[in-house]
Design an enzyme around this catalytic site. Structure first.
Site, short mmCIF file in Angstrom:
data_model
loop_
_atom_site.label_atom_id
_atom_site.label_comp_id
_atom_site.label_asym_id
_atom_site.label_seq_id
_atom_site.Cartn_x
_atom_site.Cartn_y
_atom_site.Cartn_z
N ASN A 66 0.83 -1.20 0.00
CA ASN A 66 0.00 0.00 0.00
C ASN A 66 0.88 1.27 0.00
OD1 ASN A 66 -2.37 1.77 0.32
ND2 ASN A 66 -3.41 -0.14 0.82
N HIS B 149 3.34 -0.05 -2.83
CA HIS B 149 3.67 -1.48 -2.95
C HIS B 149 5.16 -1.76 -3.08
CE1 HIS B 149 -0.47 -2.40 -2.82
NE2 HIS B 149 -0.77 -2.44 -4.10
N HIS C 114 -1.69 -10.25 -2.66
CA HIS C 114 -2.46 -9.45 -3.62
C HIS C 114 -3.14 -10.29 -4.71
CE1 HIS C 114 -3.49 -5.89 -5.98
NE2 HIS C 114 -2.91 -5.11 -5.09
N ASP D 174 -11.70 1.10 -3.36
CA ASP D 174 -10.26 0.96 -3.14
C ASP D 174 -9.99 1.56 -1.75
OD1 ASP D 174 -7.57 0.54 -3.39
OD2 ASP D 174 -7.29 1.74 -5.20
N GLN E 240 -7.52 -4.00 2.66
CA GLN E 240 -7.78 -3.16 1.50
C GLN E 240 -8.76 -3.90 0.60
OE1 GLN E 240 -6.20 -0.16 1.30
NE2 GLN E 240 -6.91 0.57 -0.71
N GLU F 193 -6.94 -7.46 0.65
CA GLU F 193 -5.54 -7.46 1.08
C GLU F 193 -5.47 -7.12 2.57
OE1 GLU F 193 -3.52 -4.62 -1.70
OE2 GLU F 193 -5.46 -4.69 -2.66
C1 GLA Z 1 -3.93 -1.84 -4.37
C2 GLA Z 1 -4.16 -0.38 -4.41
C3 GLA Z 1 -4.84 0.01 -5.67
C4 GLA Z 1 -4.04 -0.46 -6.86
C5 GLA Z 1 -3.80 -1.94 -6.75
C6 GLA Z 1 -2.89 -2.42 -7.86
O1 GLA Z 1 -5.07 -2.52 -4.14
O2 GLA Z 1 -4.89 0.07 -3.28
O3 GLA Z 1 -5.03 1.39 -5.74
O4 GLA Z 1 -2.82 0.21 -6.88
O5 GLA Z 1 -3.23 -2.27 -5.52
O6 GLA Z 1 -3.28 -2.02 -9.12
#
Ligand code: GLA
Length: 381
Positions: A107, A133, A207, A279, A316, A343
């Site tokens: 994140n 990430h 992920h 998100d 997430q 996540e």
């Molecule tokens: C996470 C983020 C998203 C995006 C994805 C990958 O979930 O929170 O905003 O970046 O990874 O695409």
């Protein structure tokens, strides 16, 4: 396309796995392993875990990732519920963290920098004005060392890698591990852990993109999701938490009773560069550090149900908003919202909220260890 089956050879090459079966029977339990391809001249291996109930999990040492999870639906037909690609070369090309282990910090970190013990550390700014990430070449873009294991819970793979001090700007040599185990109780157990020789933030995240109707079967908006979270972390326009831990009551993020993902989807419409959709990080109920069931996802067509249990403070919930119609396994098309990620994690940007009430400390110190457990359990209804 299935990978070549070289079970006996790989038992030897990967080292001493007692449960490894010869013969390559699709119905046998245990582990198969084989070379999948090469990336930049390095050999990439893939592994298949099987249990006695017809469940199969494919793993890969590039990114310590999950590439397929095949589970019987309510009619006993095997469904692959994970997005992925037929060739290893496509993973770095279509990089959206498909199935991988994300680190050193999953994140976002605001502004791509943080202070620790009086030093300022600069990281890659790879997501708008922020760090995402783990940076340009995070844990998802390295080949990990794989070892086949047999535990009392079932067969599995242990992936390890040493992240050198200074990698992607982070301090301390981090020794990281991601273990995957498939149990006879139809659980995919993921255990992530790490130790360090100098203080560093650490938040390793898994992920996988899930679609319980089958990868490539359309959007996940008709799936039903329950998340046991009374609060969430509101964010600014760049998805950095404001610091508030707001109640979900009366918001589209109230998933406590379970609801269709599509029911409140219109609350997050596309807006300029923002593709819209969920998100968001939700603050999971229950005691941090204790493994408790936090989410339940089900698909109306296949009847497949997945629950997630974890010891983490947050999750997430991301509805694949950046999926763009790319071609996946077997020619499947991965349209926008064609999958979701759940996540489990420490809250985003926790490094800038150290000491604040309700925020966990993501700084890992020498002599202590980071631990993160996720249990995905599959049933049908
Ligand atoms: C996470 C983020 C998203 C995006 C994805 C990958 O979930 O929170 O905003 O970046 O990874 O695409």
């Amino acid at each position: 396309m299935r990978h070549p089956i070289l079970p006996v050879l790989l038992c030897l090459a990967v080292g001493g796995f007692v449960g490894c079966k010869g013969g390559g029977s699709m119905s046998s339990e245990g582990v198969e392993a084989g070379r999948w391809g090469d990336l930049d001249g390095d050999r990439v291996q893939r592994f298949t875990l099987r249990n006695g109930n017809g469940m199969e999990v494919d793993l890969c040492d590039y990114g310590a990732m999950v590439t397929s999870v095949r589970v019987p639906d309510r009619n006993g037909i095997s469904v692959d519920v994970v997005l992925g690609f037929d060739s290893i070369e496509e993973y770095p090309q279509k990089s959206q963290y498909f199935g991988c282990t994300v680190g050193r910090v999953g994140n976002r970190i605001a502004g791509g920098s943080f202070e620790l013990d009086g030093e300022t550390y600069s990281l890659a700014v790879n997501n708008g004005p922020n760090h995402l990430h783990g940076g340009e070449r995070g844990f998802d873009k390295h080949i990990w060392t794989a070892t086949q294991i047999l535990t009392s819970r079932g067969a599995g793979i242990r992936f390890t890698r040493v992240s050198p001090a200074g990698e992607e700007g982070y301090p301390g040599t981090l020794e990281a591990e991601a273990i995957y185990i498939l149990t006879e109780n139809d659980e995919l157990v993921i255990e992530m852990s790490a130790t360090t020789d100098a203080a560093t933030p650490c938040n390793i995240v898994h992920h996988t993109y899930w679609n319980l109707g089958g990868h490539g079967s359309g959007t996940v908006l008709d799936e039903t999701l329950l998340i046991d979270a009374d609060r969430y972390t509101p964010v600014d326009a760049t998805l950095i938490p404001t610091g508030e831990l707001a109640f979900v009551d009366g918001t589209p993020l109230d998933f406590r009773a379970g609801k269709s993902i599509g029911s409140d989807f219109g609350a997050f419409p596309p807006n300029g560069d923002d593709p819209g959709g969920f998100d968001h990080n939700l603050c999971l109920n229950g005691e941090v550090g204790t493994i408790r069931e936090v989410a339940r996802l089900s698909d109306p067509t296949t009847g497949i149900v997945m629950t997630i249990s974890t010891d983490q403070p947050g999750i997430q919930f991301y509805t694949g908003n950046f999926l763009n119609g790319m071609t996946g396994k077997g020619g499947a098309v991965y349209e926008k919202n064609g999958a979701l990620c759940l996540e489990t994690q420490a809250f985003p940007d926790s490094i800038h909220q150290r000491g604040e009430l309700g925020w966990s400390d993501v700084v890992l110190k020498p002599g202590t260890s980071y631990g993160h457990v996720m249990v995905h359990r599959f049933t049908t209804d």
